[in-house]
Design an enzyme around this catalytic site. Sequence first.
Site, PDB file in Angstrom:
ATOM      1  N   ASN A 132       0.856  -1.187   0.000  1.00 52.46           N
ATOM      2  CA  ASN A 132       0.000   0.000   0.000  1.00 52.46           C
ATOM      3  C   ASN A 132       0.889   1.232   0.000  1.00 52.46           C
ATOM      4  O   ASN A 132       1.370   1.673   1.042  1.00 52.46           O
ATOM      5  CB  ASN A 132      -0.901  -0.023   1.223  1.00 52.46           C
ATOM      6  CG  ASN A 132      -1.972   1.052   1.161  1.00 52.46           C
ATOM      7  OD1 ASN A 132      -1.754   2.101   0.554  1.00 52.46           O
ATOM      8  ND2 ASN A 132      -3.098   0.807   1.782  1.00 52.46           N
ATOM      9  N   ASP A 133       1.105   1.777  -1.181  1.00 57.23           N
ATOM     10  CA  ASP A 133       1.980   2.931  -1.353  1.00 57.23           C
ATOM     11  C   ASP A 133       1.580   4.101  -0.478  1.00 57.23           C
ATOM     12  O   ASP A 133       2.354   5.038  -0.289  1.00 57.23           O
ATOM     13  CB  ASP A 133       1.897   3.417  -2.811  1.00 57.23           C
ATOM     14  CG  ASP A 133       2.887   2.734  -3.709  1.00 57.23           C
ATOM     15  OD1 ASP A 133       3.950   2.330  -3.223  1.00 57.23           O
ATOM     16  OD2 ASP A 133       2.587   2.610  -4.913  1.00 57.23           O
ATOM     17  N   CYS A 134       0.362   4.077  -0.018  1.00 54.67           N
ATOM     18  CA  CYS A 134      -0.169   5.245   0.678  1.00 54.67           C
ATOM     19  C   CYS A 134      -0.131   5.105   2.192  1.00 54.67           C
ATOM     20  O   CYS A 134      -0.619   5.970   2.911  1.00 54.67           O
ATOM     21  CB  CYS A 134      -1.597   5.509   0.206  1.00 54.67           C
ATOM     22  SG  CYS A 134      -1.636   5.864  -1.546  1.00 54.67           S
TER      23      CYS A 134
END
Length: 807
Positions: A482-484
Amino acid sequence: MKFGHFDDKEYEYVITNYNTPLPWINYYGQDGFFSLMSNTCGGYMFFKDAKLRRITRFRYNNVPRDYGGRYYYINDNGTIWNPGFLPLKTKLDSYKCRHGLGYSIFESEKNNLKCELLCFVPLNDLCEINQLTLTNNSKETKKVTLHGVVEWCLWNAVDDQTNFQRNWNIGEVEVDDSTIYHKTEYRERRDHYAFYHTNIKHDGFDSDLDTFLGLYNSWCDPSAVLNKTSYNSVASGWAPIASHMFNLEIKPGESKTVIFQTGYVENKEDEKWEKLHVINKEKAYELQKKYATKEQVLKAFNNLKTKWVSLLSTLKVKSDNEKFDRMVNIWNQYQCMVTFNMSRSASYYESGTGRGMGFRDSCQDLLGFLHLIPEKSRERIKDIASIQFEDGSTYHQYQPLTKRGNADIGGGFNDDPLWLIAATSQYIKETGDYSILNDPTPFNNKEGSEKPLIDHLRASLNYIITHKGPHGLPLIGRADWNDCLNLNCFSKTPGESFQTASNFESGKAESVFIAGMFVLYGKEFATILNHIGNKDEANKILAEVKSIEDATVKYGWDGEWFVRAYDAFSNKVGSHECEDGQIFVEPQGFCTMARIGEDLGFGKKALDSVEKILTNDYGVEILHPCYKEYHIELGEVSSYPMGYKENGSVFCHNNPWIVIANTVIGNNERAFDVYRRNCPAYLEDVSEIHKTEPYIYSQTIAGRDAKNYGEAKNSWLTGTASWTMYAASQAILGIKPDYDGLMIDPHLPKEIKHAQVTRIFRGIKYNISITNNASGKYQMTIDNKPIDGKIIPYNKDITEVNVIITL
Ligand code: GLC
Ligand code: GLC
């Protein structure tokens, strides 16, 4: 509401209403020359790299939408129209856009003049062919003017849209009979040019945009078209284009064909010129000669079609579920090819100017692609591994043209290293070829640093082992899958990247998701080590797996589901103790796939919670409740409005993890239910809500808290393609390549009572007939002999196996 229909026999989706809610696109090309083509003839072309080698221009956030393509203007006695409806938007009497595998055919008609436009990139050649045939279905002879046009991009797509003080001075073309050559910057450091060619002599040309359009005109009212003329303009600076005009007289019942070709040529440095300022056109002539007749075009088109028939023959299913079959047999595999080619670089949502090939993305893309072309997969694994550092960490991305790690983004995404094991192990299972482990592979592309690939896998695991946090769980770094989830970036500055501005190196934030990955892929690596006789090393790895597994059971379980992470202050993320973001989908899928806490019933409980809390009409939402406010300690995840992207949409990529996890705990009904919810073929009927292509997966579907619940975005370039392919073929159908043979372990829902599968595996053809009585009992017979277990051992001496499975 539908805007077309599937034609499964032709492997096509046929769009019959040009007013699709968004451009519905297609991809052409396989090795170097790539094109995007929308259902209105929009899109762009590039060579290998959509940022550094863009051939034609496209303006992403243009108004109106989707302008920039290859346009054909047909002026039939004052009625001017385009076969793809845009740019002119003249109402057509009939319209079809058949998007097929690597090609499109537009069929449209206006005032009894029929146009058929066939577009594709031939196998093994660097060009796009557009063959346009006009047929006069009226009773009178028609005098028609036809203009074809493309707009050149000045190669570097970022510069092209920004550096105008230079750009307006550098455009150069050469006009030579039926060909316009685009040679901007060829005089200095470039050794490549593009051309636009027609197979018959034209009646005029233009290569300067302003002249062709007329001052302050647009693509909707080009002066040349309105005036049925060409100005024979030779571009010098400004915006070079290529346009050819034809005055065609077509008798009743007669057809006239023009073949347009946009090509790309590279020359060796000492072979660039024929004479001063005249480019060497040898290679261009060769290409032009290859597609000069309808017969040649047809042959190349048929070769392309045959290629796809052969690619898709590796895996085929005929069951009593038409939608499942068409996704597995055609569109899901096709999308896997496109994600393999593009990673996350160039689509209608990825501008091709930002990301190149992603380390984690491309590794995952292989999972759904490997069975199609194993040789290409091997090469890709090597390219990816070459951007790893010696300590096991990796660059996050690389540019396809240079294959060098992207220094602007750097590394620090701590899930990255483990995906290399996912891809490599799957490669070995598919091919049985362990020799890949010995392939000399450099670190950070440094000459002399080559080590056998297996040392890269070791380094991957070692990186996690040596980067653990206070709970003995893996450190998250800048983010994991999850890049975020940016637990080490406390960003207050508008516009700053949440990932690269890691400014709070806590050394504490941990990821339960990476723990799940480590357990799954650590065990996988141990299996490989055992196969090659490294028992001691395998046991050492298994001890490390045990330690992270124990830590996850102890600190990664929240009571009803797996915790997501620990933040920089060691507070839980994804726990009932949190106000928002109480449950995240990722660890529920991965930790269950890794069987963490299986004996304690964790997986079952976690997946019940997923169903109860996260599941909506269109799939499983990524988290719940959505973050209502920006949390500086969590990062980009809380930056999105509620229900969008990582903040609570159905982030389709991780839905197949839930499908697979459900098959792991034996809940076949629920596995298929999750599969069905965001399967594009099932959403075709609600295209006005879903909006993106009904033949292709999108990255994200707005969640229940979003204003536009159910609306999808970012179609095409998403890991959803490969993971869903994997889930459908390996978990639901249960056709699993394994180290010693082909395992068959179906998890079909009751509604699929029968499935006939053909699978070509290591050169052997398996005809597998599955009958699902939902009895809970498994029986396999091979050539009528009952067999124990679920694996058909590989036997190189046979060519075909008939397998019957009853369930
Ligand atoms: C995008 C990225 C992928 C990432 C995902 C979740 O799809 O390409 O790498 O895992 O978003 O943030
Ligand atoms: C991923 C996410 C996206 C985010 C990006 C940042 O691709 O899907 O939301 O903006 O990563 O790199």
